[in-house]
Scaffold this motif. Structure first.
Motif, PDB file in Angstrom:
ATOM      1  N   ASP A   1       1.827   5.333  11.454  1.00 32.29           N
ATOM      2  CA  ASP A   1       0.618   5.778  12.252  1.00 32.29           C
ATOM      3  C   ASP A   1       1.082   7.369  12.387  1.00 32.29           C
ATOM      4  OD1 ASP A   1      -0.890   3.599  12.559  1.00 32.29           O
ATOM      5  OD2 ASP A   1      -0.239   3.136  14.554  1.00 32.29           O
ATOM      6  N   ARG A   2       2.279   7.890  12.776  1.00 29.73           N
ATOM      7  CA  ARG A   2       2.882   9.043  12.890  1.00 29.73           C
ATOM      8  C   ARG A   2       2.748   9.997  11.855  1.00 29.73           C
ATOM      9  NH1 ARG A   2       2.807   6.367  16.805  1.00 29.73           N
ATOM     10  NH2 ARG A   2       0.707   7.187  16.627  1.00 29.73           N
ATOM     11  N   LEU A   3       3.165   9.196  10.615  1.00 34.12           N
ATOM     12  CA  LEU A   3       3.054  10.067   9.400  1.00 34.12           C
ATOM     13  C   LEU A   3       1.673  10.345   9.046  1.00 34.12           C
ATOM     14  CD1 LEU A   3       5.856   8.169   7.698  1.00 34.12           C
ATOM     15  CD2 LEU A   3       6.004  10.548   8.344  1.00 34.12           C
ATOM     16  N   ILE A   4       0.926   9.268   9.286  1.00 37.72           N
ATOM     17  CA  ILE A   4      -0.762   9.549   8.826  1.00 37.72           C
ATOM     18  C   ILE A   4      -1.304  10.459   9.778  1.00 37.72           C
ATOM     19  CG2 ILE A   4      -3.054   8.462   9.041  1.00 37.72           C
ATOM     20  CD1 ILE A   4      -1.633   5.713   8.344  1.00 37.72           C
TER      21      ILE A   4
ATOM     22  N   VAL B   1       9.628   6.005   2.146  1.00 35.54           N
ATOM     23  CA  VAL B   1      10.049   6.887   3.150  1.00 35.54           C
ATOM     24  C   VAL B   1      11.447   6.631   3.973  1.00 35.54           C
ATOM     25  CG1 VAL B   1       9.331   7.917   5.607  1.00 35.54           C
ATOM     26  CG2 VAL B   1       7.552   7.190   3.960  1.00 35.54           C
ATOM     27  N   ARG B   2      12.184   7.276   3.842  1.00 31.22           N
ATOM     28  CA  ARG B   2      13.749   7.172   4.216  1.00 31.22           C
ATOM     29  C   ARG B   2      13.976   8.070   5.521  1.00 31.22           C
ATOM     30  NH1 ARG B   2      15.337   4.056   0.155  1.00 31.22           N
ATOM     31  NH2 ARG B   2      15.009   4.632  -1.895  1.00 31.22           N
TER      32      ARG B   2
ATOM     33  N   ASP C   1      -0.173  13.730   8.585  1.00 35.73           N
ATOM     34  CA  ASP C   1      -0.794  14.153   7.274  1.00 35.73           C
ATOM     35  C   ASP C   1       0.510  14.418   6.340  1.00 35.73           C
ATOM     36  OD1 ASP C   1      -2.416  14.611   5.178  1.00 35.73           O
ATOM     37  OD2 ASP C   1      -2.650  16.615   5.531  1.00 35.73           O
ATOM     38  N   ALA C   2       1.592  13.637   6.545  1.00 37.11           N
ATOM     39  CA  ALA C   2       2.745  13.713   5.971  1.00 37.11           C
ATOM     40  C   ALA C   2       2.576  13.639   4.240  1.00 37.11           C
ATOM     41  CB  ALA C   2       3.671  12.766   6.142  1.00 37.11           C
ATOM     42  N   LEU C   3       3.420  14.386   3.470  1.00 37.91           N
ATOM     43  CA  LEU C   3       3.220  14.536   2.202  1.00 37.91           C
ATOM     44  C   LEU C   3       3.249  13.075   1.459  1.00 37.91           C
ATOM     45  CD1 LEU C   3       3.214  16.782   0.020  1.00 37.91           C
ATOM     46  CD2 LEU C   3       5.753  16.530  -0.373  1.00 37.91           C
ATOM     47  N   CYS C   4       4.033  12.234   1.926  1.00 34.95           N
ATOM     48  CA  CYS C   4       3.898  10.830   1.207  1.00 34.95           C
ATOM     49  C   CYS C   4       2.389  10.066   1.349  1.00 34.95           C
ATOM     50  CB  CYS C   4       4.907   9.732   1.767  1.00 34.95           C
ATOM     51  SG  CYS C   4       4.768   9.396   3.726  1.00 34.95           S
TER      52      CYS C   4
ATOM     53  N   PHE D   1       1.052   2.366   3.271  1.00 32.71           N
ATOM     54  CA  PHE D   1       0.088   3.021   4.116  1.00 32.71           C
ATOM     55  C   PHE D   1      -0.281   4.475   3.417  1.00 32.71           C
ATOM     56  CE2 PHE D   1       4.125   4.424   5.496  1.00 32.71           C
ATOM     57  CZ  PHE D   1       4.181   5.835   5.701  1.00 32.71           C
ATOM     58  N   GLY D   2      -1.599   4.810   3.598  1.00 36.19           N
ATOM     59  CA  GLY D   2      -2.077   5.923   3.102  1.00 36.19           C
ATOM     60  C   GLY D   2      -3.601   5.839   2.955  1.00 36.19           C
ATOM     61  N   TRP D   3      -3.983   6.916   2.100  1.00 36.02           N
ATOM     62  CA  TRP D   3      -5.718   7.083   2.253  1.00 36.02           C
ATOM     63  C   TRP D   3      -5.909   6.914   0.809  1.00 36.02           C
ATOM     64  CZ3 TRP D   3      -8.249   7.725   6.456  1.00 36.02           C
ATOM     65  CH2 TRP D   3      -7.515   8.175   7.366  1.00 36.02           C
ATOM     66  N   SER D   4      -7.155   6.559   0.461  1.00 34.95           N
ATOM     67  CA  SER D   4      -7.852   6.422  -0.895  1.00 34.95           C
ATOM     68  C   SER D   4      -9.225   6.599  -0.799  1.00 34.95           C
ATOM     69  CB  SER D   4      -7.521   5.051  -1.655  1.00 34.95           C
ATOM     70  OG  SER D   4      -7.923   5.172  -2.943  1.00 34.95           O
ATOM     71  N   THR D   5     -10.036   6.575  -1.888  1.00 38.80           N
ATOM     72  CA  THR D   5     -11.525   6.419  -1.870  1.00 38.80           C
ATOM     73  C   THR D   5     -11.806   4.985  -1.546  1.00 38.80           C
ATOM     74  OG1 THR D   5     -11.350   6.018  -4.256  1.00 38.80           O
ATOM     75  CG2 THR D   5     -11.718   8.280  -3.472  1.00 38.80           C
TER      76      THR D   5
END
Length: 128
Positions: A90-93, A51-52, A96-99, A121-125
């Protein structure tokens, strides 16, 4: 979105963000499963996006941070403090940012030394 999403966020160092993520994920797979403290399955993440864009950070810097350690312009690639990176992640999460949707986001924390440090940071199973 994953059926039972698990948020992940961690700091790792490596020659590249992909390398840092892979090394951390490999070490994470070696840990025993803890039924009382589930964690995300990092092996399911197949893409790391650096994320730039720091526009969100700049927009509220005056209200949240000491402006002296906020990068001078969005997208400049300068390292962030850990607090700033946590806040921006936290803001990007939340947005729901593309990254976050497409794998792991990576924010540069420290470029000095032999290997840069990154906040991932992100989501997974859920890891089984």
């Amino acid at each position: 979105m994953h059926p039972f999403p698990m948020l992940f966020r961690f700091i790792a160092s490596g020659a590249t963000p992909e390398n840092a993520f892979a090394l951390y994920a490999a070490a994470d797979r070696e840990l025993p499963v803890d039924l009382f403290s589930p964690r995300a399955d990092l092996s399911k993440v197949d893409r790391v996006t650096v994320v730039r864009e720091r526009a969100a950070l700049h927009a509220v810097a005056a209200g949240y941070f000491n402006a002296s350690h906020v990068p001078s312009s969005p997208g400049d690639g300068e390292p962030l403090s850990e607090d700033d990176a946590e806040w921006l992640a936290d803001r990007l999460i939340e947005d729901d940012a593309l990254c976050v949707r497409l794998g792991a986001g990576a924010l540069l924390l420290d470029a000095a030394g032999p290997e840069p440090s990154w906040l991932f940071f992100g989501w997974s199973t859920r890891a089984e």
